[in-house]
Enzyme design. Structure first.
Site, PDB file in Angstrom:
ATOM      1  CE1 TYR A  33      -2.965 -11.688   6.068  1.00 50.08           C
ATOM      2  CE2 TYR A  33      -0.496 -11.688   5.762  1.00 50.08           C
ATOM      3  CZ  TYR A  33      -1.800 -11.108   6.091  1.00 50.08           C
ATOM      4  OH  TYR A  33      -1.825  -9.779   6.867  1.00 50.08           O
ATOM      5  CD  GLU A 182       0.806  -0.653   4.891  1.00 48.77           C
ATOM      6  OE1 GLU A 182       0.069  -0.616   4.295  1.00 48.77           O
ATOM      7  OE2 GLU A 182       1.943  -1.123   4.768  1.00 48.77           O
ATOM      8  CG  LEU A 206      -1.222  -4.921   1.461  1.00 50.31           C
ATOM      9  CD1 LEU A 206      -0.396  -5.910   1.010  1.00 50.31           C
ATOM     10  CD2 LEU A 206      -2.238  -5.577   2.446  1.00 50.31           C
TER      11      LEU A 206
END
Length: 286
Positions: A33, A182, A206
């Site tokens: 996504y 993260e 990411l």
């Protein structure tokens, strides 16, 4: 007025949107996504999101369902149909619905499932949270090893946000081998002196589109960017901290595991980077 969404080539009211129960996104989280923000009715950093989408799909042996230009046209059409001035567009691509549940990938000619919808968020750029900052707690990072692929496997990040909420905090930072990877849905940074410190790119985090832009702007502003891991203890002793994501832009962090950073208010660097980012992104929006 019903929200108009996009499902496999059709624009339909959300109440009429349907995806097969055999879709692998539903059964296997076999999909990726992207979320693109909208400011002033225009898309923020669309090219970056389109390129990352293609990379994520490639890593999972899926092809782009259409060209970036066609995706852009769909994004713009949804903005127009739903009258979005500030908000977000969510895009999801899955390996499709082969007709029954099976661990094996379906035949290569199985059509991919492509879904997009808007989220209207008036005042997105003028978030009250950005003025007071957010608090984070630390939790173990027990996700799979390919966090660089933006998959729909979001159960643990969701659990992390709920753990933070139960602890009276706003979000959580994930820790692996004693080092921060993260946030649950964002990249994490600390500031010490004139240095912005954030974990380097790898399969562990990411590859944030907002991260790339913010670090570029920081270097242009003559700030020193250091890409390396840091500990929670180091974060607690930092001058300030912040997170970045497509939906929160640059968000100051004022507390880590109960320890206030600086005087407990958003720091100068985070505030300035948010200002620069929003200004530059508005100029470049399409």
């Amino acid at each position: 007025m019903s929200r108009i969404v996009y499902v496999n080539g059709d624009y339909v009211p959300e109440e009429e949107a349907k995806v097969s129960i055999f879709d692998r996104g539903f059964l296997m989280a076999d999909g990726v996504y992207e979320v693109t923000s909208v400011l002033g009715g225009k898309l923020i950093d669309f090219d970056g999101h389109a390129k990352r989408l293609e990379r994520s799909l490639t890593e999972l042996d899926m092809a782009m369902p259409m060209s970036a230009d066609d995706l852009l046209a769909i994004h713009r059409e949804l903005v127009a149909k739903n009258g979005i001035d500030e908000g977000m567009i969510y895009l999801q691509v899955t390996r499709g619905a082969p007709g029954d549940r099976d661990f094996a990938f379906p035949p290569e000619d199985t059509p991919l499932t492509v879904v997009l919808f808007t989220q209207n968020k008036p005042g997105l750029a003028d978030s009250p949270a950005a003025k007071k900052g957010i608090s984070v707690i630390s939790i173990p990072d027990i996700r799979w090893g390919r966090r660089d692929i933006k998959t729909t496997q979001l159960l643990y990040p969701s659990m992390g946000k709920m753990l933070a909420k139960k602890a009276g905090a706003d979000d959580a930072w994930l820790v692996e081998d004693g080092l921060v990877t993260e946030g649950t849905s964002n990249n994490a940074y600390i500031v010490k002196g004139n240095q912005i410190i954030t974990r380097q790119l790898s399969n562990d985090i990411l590859h944030g589109i907002t991260r790339a832009a913010v670090l570029k702007f920081a270097r242009e502003a003559q700030m020193e960017v250091v890409e390396r891991p840091f500990t929670i203890e180091e974060a607690q002793q930092a001058d300030e901290a912040f997170v970045t994501s497509a939906s929160t832009f640059v968000m100051p962090v004022v507390s880590v595991d109960g320890a206030a950073l600086g005087d407990g208010t958003p720091g100068r660097v985070a505030a300035r980077m948010r200002e620069i980012y929003l200004d530059e992104m508005r100029k470049a929006a399409i």
